[in-house]
Scaffold this motif. Structure first.
Motif, PDB file in Angstrom:
ATOM      1  N   ASP A 168     -13.573 138.708  22.111  1.00  0.00           N
ATOM      2  CA  ASP A 168     -12.464 138.594  23.056  1.00  0.00           C
ATOM      3  C   ASP A 168     -12.875 137.934  24.358  1.00  0.00           C
ATOM      4  O   ASP A 168     -12.076 137.228  24.968  1.00  0.00           O
ATOM      5  CB  ASP A 168     -11.880 139.980  23.353  1.00  0.00           C
ATOM      6  CG  ASP A 168     -10.875 140.376  22.281  1.00  0.00           C
ATOM      7  OD1 ASP A 168     -10.265 139.476  21.685  1.00  0.00           O
ATOM      8  OD2 ASP A 168     -10.719 141.576  22.042  1.00  0.00           O
ATOM      9  N   GLY A 217      -8.162 142.438  31.381  1.00  0.00           N
ATOM     10  CA  GLY A 217      -6.780 142.885  31.231  1.00  0.00           C
ATOM     11  C   GLY A 217      -6.313 142.565  29.827  1.00  0.00           C
ATOM     12  O   GLY A 217      -7.105 142.097  28.998  1.00  0.00           O
ATOM     13  N   ILE A 218      -5.026 142.800  29.563  1.00  0.00           N
ATOM     14  CA  ILE A 218      -4.487 142.448  28.235  1.00  0.00           C
ATOM     15  C   ILE A 218      -4.277 140.936  28.224  1.00  0.00           C
ATOM     16  O   ILE A 218      -3.170 140.436  28.415  1.00  0.00           O
ATOM     17  CB  ILE A 218      -3.181 143.216  27.937  1.00  0.00           C
ATOM     18  CG1 ILE A 218      -3.379 144.725  28.166  1.00  0.00           C
ATOM     19  CG2 ILE A 218      -2.720 142.956  26.506  1.00  0.00           C
ATOM     20  CD1 ILE A 218      -2.166 145.582  27.876  1.00  0.00           C
ATOM     21  N   GLY A 258     -10.630 145.766  32.811  1.00  0.00           N
ATOM     22  CA  GLY A 258      -9.994 146.100  31.531  1.00  0.00           C
ATOM     23  C   GLY A 258      -9.575 147.559  31.509  1.00  0.00           C
ATOM     24  O   GLY A 258      -9.634 148.266  32.519  1.00  0.00           O
ATOM     25  N   ALA A 259      -9.182 148.022  30.325  1.00  0.00           N
ATOM     26  CA  ALA A 259      -8.723 149.407  30.205  1.00  0.00           C
ATOM     27  C   ALA A 259      -9.848 150.377  30.566  1.00  0.00           C
ATOM     28  O   ALA A 259      -9.605 151.464  31.089  1.00  0.00           O
ATOM     29  CB  ALA A 259      -8.235 149.654  28.784  1.00  0.00           C
ATOM     30  N   LYS A 311     -18.770 150.883  24.944  1.00  0.00           N
ATOM     31  CA  LYS A 311     -19.744 150.182  25.787  1.00  0.00           C
ATOM     32  C   LYS A 311     -20.645 151.090  26.621  1.00  0.00           C
ATOM     33  O   LYS A 311     -21.399 150.618  27.464  1.00  0.00           O
ATOM     34  CB  LYS A 311     -19.011 149.163  26.670  1.00  0.00           C
ATOM     35  CG  LYS A 311     -18.508 148.025  25.781  1.00  0.00           C
ATOM     36  CD  LYS A 311     -17.727 146.940  26.423  1.00  0.00           C
ATOM     37  CE  LYS A 311     -17.102 146.077  25.321  1.00  0.00           C
ATOM     38  NZ  LYS A 311     -16.081 145.192  25.776  1.00  0.00           N
ATOM     39  N   TYR A 335     -10.007 152.371  33.878  1.00  0.00           N
ATOM     40  CA  TYR A 335      -9.159 153.527  34.212  1.00  0.00           C
ATOM     41  C   TYR A 335      -9.840 154.859  33.952  1.00  0.00           C
ATOM     42  O   TYR A 335      -9.584 155.838  34.644  1.00  0.00           O
ATOM     43  CB  TYR A 335      -7.800 153.402  33.499  1.00  0.00           C
ATOM     44  CG  TYR A 335      -7.164 152.099  33.905  1.00  0.00           C
ATOM     45  CD1 TYR A 335      -6.808 151.892  35.237  1.00  0.00           C
ATOM     46  CD2 TYR A 335      -7.037 151.042  33.014  1.00  0.00           C
ATOM     47  CE1 TYR A 335      -6.313 150.669  35.653  1.00  0.00           C
ATOM     48  CE2 TYR A 335      -6.540 149.819  33.422  1.00  0.00           C
ATOM     49  CZ  TYR A 335      -6.183 149.630  34.745  1.00  0.00           C
ATOM     50  OH  TYR A 335      -5.717 148.425  35.164  1.00  0.00           O
ATOM     51  N   GLY A 343     -12.635 145.138  28.553  1.00  0.00           N
ATOM     52  CA  GLY A 343     -12.280 145.510  27.186  1.00  0.00           C
ATOM     53  C   GLY A 343     -11.569 146.838  27.137  1.00  0.00           C
ATOM     54  O   GLY A 343     -11.210 147.406  28.166  1.00  0.00           O
ATOM     55  N   ALA A 344     -11.398 147.322  25.902  1.00  0.00           N
ATOM     56  CA  ALA A 344     -10.506 148.452  25.701  1.00  0.00           C
ATOM     57  C   ALA A 344     -11.143 149.807  25.988  1.00  0.00           C
ATOM     58  O   ALA A 344     -10.557 150.642  26.682  1.00  0.00           O
ATOM     59  CB  ALA A 344      -9.965 148.399  24.286  1.00  0.00           C
ATOM     60  N   GLU A 398      -4.223 138.739  26.068  1.00  0.00           N
ATOM     61  CA  GLU A 398      -3.419 138.096  25.018  1.00  0.00           C
ATOM     62  C   GLU A 398      -1.996 137.826  25.524  1.00  0.00           C
ATOM     63  O   GLU A 398      -1.296 136.974  24.993  1.00  0.00           O
ATOM     64  CB  GLU A 398      -3.343 138.989  23.767  1.00  0.00           C
ATOM     65  CG  GLU A 398      -4.680 139.271  23.083  1.00  0.00           C
ATOM     66  CD  GLU A 398      -5.338 140.561  23.577  1.00  0.00           C
ATOM     67  OE1 GLU A 398      -5.041 140.995  24.721  1.00  0.00           O
ATOM     68  OE2 GLU A 398      -6.158 141.123  22.840  1.00  0.00           O
ATOM     69  N   GLY A 458      -1.889 150.300  33.984  1.00  0.00           N
ATOM     70  CA  GLY A 458      -2.654 149.152  34.475  1.00  0.00           C
ATOM     71  C   GLY A 458      -2.947 148.195  33.333  1.00  0.00           C
ATOM     72  O   GLY A 458      -3.450 148.608  32.287  1.00  0.00           O
ATOM     73  N   VAL A 459      -2.606 146.921  33.538  1.00  0.00           N
ATOM     74  CA  VAL A 459      -2.795 145.943  32.457  1.00  0.00           C
ATOM     75  C   VAL A 459      -3.618 144.728  32.877  1.00  0.00           C
ATOM     76  O   VAL A 459      -3.967 143.887  32.048  1.00  0.00           O
ATOM     77  CB  VAL A 459      -1.426 145.481  31.897  1.00  0.00           C
ATOM     78  CG1 VAL A 459      -0.796 146.584  31.059  1.00  0.00           C
ATOM     79  CG2 VAL A 459      -0.490 145.045  33.002  1.00  0.00           C
ATOM     80  N   LEU A 469      -4.546 153.393  29.766  1.00  0.00           N
ATOM     81  CA  LEU A 469      -5.409 153.914  28.700  1.00  0.00           C
ATOM     82  C   LEU A 469      -6.616 154.596  29.323  1.00  0.00           C
ATOM     83  O   LEU A 469      -7.401 153.951  30.015  1.00  0.00           O
ATOM     84  CB  LEU A 469      -5.904 152.776  27.808  1.00  0.00           C
ATOM     85  CG  LEU A 469      -4.890 152.065  26.925  1.00  0.00           C
ATOM     86  CD1 LEU A 469      -5.610 151.079  26.002  1.00  0.00           C
ATOM     87  CD2 LEU A 469      -4.089 153.058  26.094  1.00  0.00           C
TER      88      LEU A 469
HETATM   89  P1  AMP Z   1     -12.980 144.843  23.523  1.00  0.00           P
HETATM   90  O1  AMP Z   1     -12.897 144.502  22.068  1.00  0.00           O
HETATM   91  O2  AMP Z   1     -13.504 146.199  23.796  1.00  0.00           O
HETATM   92  O3  AMP Z   1     -13.627 143.763  24.344  1.00  0.00           O
HETATM   93  O4  AMP Z   1     -11.456 144.958  24.005  1.00  0.00           O
HETATM   94  C1  AMP Z   1     -10.608 143.863  24.052  1.00  0.00           C
HETATM   95  C2  AMP Z   1      -9.190 144.361  24.142  1.00  0.00           C
HETATM   96  O5  AMP Z   1      -9.032 145.116  25.326  1.00  0.00           O
HETATM   97  C3  AMP Z   1      -8.181 143.232  24.222  1.00  0.00           C
HETATM   98  O6  AMP Z   1      -7.374 143.264  23.079  1.00  0.00           O
HETATM   99  C4  AMP Z   1      -7.390 143.538  25.482  1.00  0.00           C
HETATM  100  O7  AMP Z   1      -5.995 143.358  25.312  1.00  0.00           O
HETATM  101  C5  AMP Z   1      -7.683 145.012  25.699  1.00  0.00           C
HETATM  102  N1  AMP Z   1      -7.480 145.395  27.097  1.00  0.00           N
HETATM  103  C6  AMP Z   1      -8.054 144.882  28.176  1.00  0.00           C
HETATM  104  N2  AMP Z   1      -7.560 145.441  29.298  1.00  0.00           N
HETATM  105  C7  AMP Z   1      -6.633 146.340  28.914  1.00  0.00           C
HETATM  106  C8  AMP Z   1      -5.767 147.231  29.614  1.00  0.00           C
HETATM  107  N3  AMP Z   1      -5.780 147.322  30.937  1.00  0.00           N
HETATM  108  N4  AMP Z   1      -4.957 148.028  28.875  1.00  0.00           N
HETATM  109  C9  AMP Z   1      -4.951 147.936  27.534  1.00  0.00           C
HETATM  110  N5  AMP Z   1      -5.753 147.119  26.814  1.00  0.00           N
HETATM  111  C10 AMP Z   1      -6.580 146.320  27.493  1.00  0.00           C
END
Ligand code: AMP
Length: 416
Positions: free
Chosen positions: A373, A339-340, A231-232, A213, A235, A207-208, A342, A311-312, A249
């Motif tokens: 998500d 990752g992203i 996920g983000a 979390k 990083y 996730g973001a 979507e 990183g995506v 991010l």
């Molecule tokens: P969450 O609601 O915290 O589970 O976050 C979900 C969001 O995290 C989704 O919209 C993903 O696109 C975003 N996400 C996951 N990995 C990355 C990344 N590496 N960089 C940017 N956004 C991310």
């Protein structure tokens, strides 16, 4: 253990059921996804079998204590009636109007009545007509709802983390209360897994934001044998260990905390796994979730990301490394994409992990996926049917994983 539906005598009784009918509607007020309505059918059918008179109640959207015609539950009453092939009574406008109370009072065993959107009343969310916090107003509203039935059944897991009139206060004013089938399943999977997991127990968190979390990670560090972070979020952890993260991010104000969590995991001999390579890109159109024309997409050779790149997604080596841990786990809890997801090109890591979790489940592990998500990403991978349990409440399941007491569950009586 909380009382469940089958512990309570509902035969011929008037039963109030808190459901989650917060469904998406289009501009013409057509329901675009009825899965939340479908999910309540087992509890309703059981109550019908027991010849109960059923009063359903829910919120829809955020009307902020005012009557908003577009947020009426009327379309839901029509859809529910189609699904059950049975009339569902409905009174427009106000769930505690004179007419509404009359319908509730004259409701016969085997009949169903859906109350209008509870959140048209500010008291539902603990406020008065002036929009100020007002516990007395909430309690009075809870009493009013409770007076329409005898037994209360909580089946809206998505709202149990809220201390609202219809989620917790109402319980005090009924003769008996219990968890419905949907909530019972959540308690069984989330509750029992956290208390007594089959080991090794792995948590996969993506996730973001780390900040969303932190509490989940802290709580899980007391329970799991391994954690995979993607996920983000990854990083911030990588940067805290001195790894270069380019334009990924990163929550710079959480770097110390991230180091602290890694240290705690080490002390407790918990495997704390971060990605060892990544898919990176030099430009992302976040608003439209697409890769802009001319953007450069690359795969790194290790965990370091060069300047100007972000990183995506997790890379191939990370998937391979995570696969070993997933395969050897007996319980797997997953929240958040890696990752992203979507954007199809950046969904490969998440899809691969979904497939691995499904495979581990086929081989006998218990898998639980929670959060909006994560659920979408498991569906995107076509693996949702193979997961042991998909949690229905995003915010509620996160708070459950944080180890918090959820008011809507705490209020229910214990099994004797
Ligand atoms: P969450 O609601 O915290 O589970 O976050 C979900 C969001 O995290 C989704 O919209 C993903 O696109 C975003 N996400 C996951 N990995 C990355 C990344 N590496 N960089 C940017 N956004 C991310």
């Amino acid at each position: 253990m909380k009382k469940i539906l089958e512990d309570v005598n509902v035969k011929g009784k008037k039963v109030l059921v808190r459901v989650d009918y917060n469904v998406p509607l289009d501009a013409n007020l057509n329901i675009t996804n009825d899965k939340r309505i479908v999910a309540t059918i087992p509890t309703i059918k059981y109550l019908l079998k027991e010849n109960a008179a059923i009063i359903l109640m829910s919120h829809l959207g955020r009307p902020k204590g005012k009557f908003v015609p577009e947020m009426s539950l009327n379309p839901v009453s029509i859809r529910l009636s189609e699904l059950l092939d049975k009339p569902v009574k409905f009174v427009d406008g106000d769930c505690v109007s004179k007419e509404s109370k009359q319908v509730a009072a004259s409701l016969k065993p085997g009949e169903i009545f859906l109350l209008e959107n509870l959140r048209f009343h500010p008291e539902e969310e603990g406020k008065n007509a002036a929009g100020e916090k007002d516990k007395v107003a909430m309690e009075n509203f809870a009493k009013e709802i409770a007076s329409m039935g005898e037994i209360f059944v909580q089946d809206a897991f998505g709202t149990v983390h809220r201390a609202h009139a219809s989620t917790s206060a109402v319980v005090k004013y009924v003769k008996d209360a219990a968890a419905g089938f949907l909530l019972e399943k959540e308690l069984k999977f989330l509750g029992e897994t956290l208390e007594n997991p089959q080991r090794p127990f792995l948590a996969i968190l993506g996730g973001a934001k780390v900040s969303d979390k932190i509490n989940v990670i802290e709580n899980l560090l007391n329970k799991v044998d391994a954690i995979i972070i993607g996920g983000a979020m990854a990083y911030t952890f990588l940067k805290s260990q001195g790894v270069s993260t380019g334009t990924s991010l990163v929550e710079n104000d959480k770097l110390d905390l991230a180091s602290e969590l890694i240290k705690k995991a080490k002390e407790r001999k918990i495997d704390f796994l971060l990605p060892v390579d990544h898919i990176v890109v030099n430009k992302v159109d976040f608003a439209n979730k697409q890769i802009p024309k001319g953007a450069q997409v690359e795969e790194t050779i290790d965990e370091a990301i060069s300047d100007n790149f972000m990183g995506v997604d997790i890379g191939f080596k990370s998937i391979k490394k995570f696969a070993e841990v997933i395969k050897s786990s007996k319980t797997i809890l997953w929240n958040g994409p890696l990752g992203i997801f979507e954007i199809d090109e950046f969904a490969k890591g998440t899809v691969a992990i979904a497939d691995l979790v499904a495979q581990a489940t086929d081989d006998g592990a218990i898998s639980i996926v929670g959060g909006g998500d994560s659920v979408s990403s498991v569906k995107k991978a076509g693996a949702d049917k193979r997961i042991s349990h998909i949690s229905t409440g995003g915010g509620a399941s996160l708070e459950f994983l944080e180890g918090k007491e959820l008011p809507g569950i705490a209020a229910l009586p214990e099994r004797s």
